[in-house]
Design an enzyme around this catalytic site. Sequence first.
Site, short mmCIF file in Angstrom:
data_model
loop_
_atom_site.label_atom_id
_atom_site.label_comp_id
_atom_site.label_asym_id
_atom_site.label_seq_id
_atom_site.Cartn_x
_atom_site.Cartn_y
_atom_site.Cartn_z
CB CYS A 294 40.06 31.45 32.13
SG CYS A 294 41.48 31.07 33.18
CG ASP B 233 37.48 33.38 39.90
OD1 ASP B 233 38.57 33.00 40.09
OD2 ASP B 233 37.26 33.93 38.86
CG HIS C 158 38.27 30.30 37.97
ND1 HIS C 158 39.40 31.70 37.16
CD2 HIS C 158 39.67 29.47 37.03
CE1 HIS C 158 39.24 31.35 36.53
NE2 HIS C 158 39.93 30.71 36.30
#
Length: 250
Positions: A133, A184, A218
């Site tokens: 991330c 995502d 995500h």
Amino acid sequence: MSLCQACVSGVRHEGTPEGKRDKIGGIDVYIAIPTVDYPKDKVVLFLSDGFGLELENNLLLADDFARNGFKVVIPDLFDGEPAPTTALNPGENFDMMAWFGRHPAERAIAIVRAVIEGLKSEGVTKFAAVGYCYGARPSFDLAFTGEVHVVAVSHPSLLKVPDDLQKYAEVSKAPLLINSCTVDQVFPLEASAKADEILGGGKFAPGYERTYWEGCSHGFAVRGDLSDPKVKAGKEGAFKATVEWLIKYL
């Protein structure tokens, strides 16, 4: 470049971290060391999501990499103010963008550089960046400058597509692995396709690979809900792919 609410969502994993907290280059770090002999001149820099050293998921992952023969260092990228783990609680109202404004990527890069210099003084000469991330941004930037030699990122945030991918192809010499997924917002399927277009098919000589994990979203590689078989397979698969990448190139 962006973050999204998924950057501060997910599930805490169970386990007891086995590494230690210390300082390197004046920066707070978590260090996971293999129990077997390992190359003392190589280190994996685990560049975390926004929860940093406060989320045990990150520490447990570092321990897992250490079990595979790598010394791992997680720098505190956030000057002692990671995103609170309470943000993972349902209904929690966390102002992510205000937090991010206090922790720009430029500061994180300076923090990692301080750790790199400290490790160099201990004899380390080769570095891998494993970014999750938020941690993908410094991973890319340090690859641009040749300060890290291998890169693996999972569900990357803060990348400008296609510009950063094109720059990676033009200036980086670090083999690149991207672990991607179905849902995502900040690195969508279109970004994955663009990465393949720019770097795939042998176009990036140092090495490029992208894994894709169907049914994952995500955060899956570090904060995924392991009660979901697809997410569990994605987390474990992304970890295995990253270990294999490190073995091959680090």
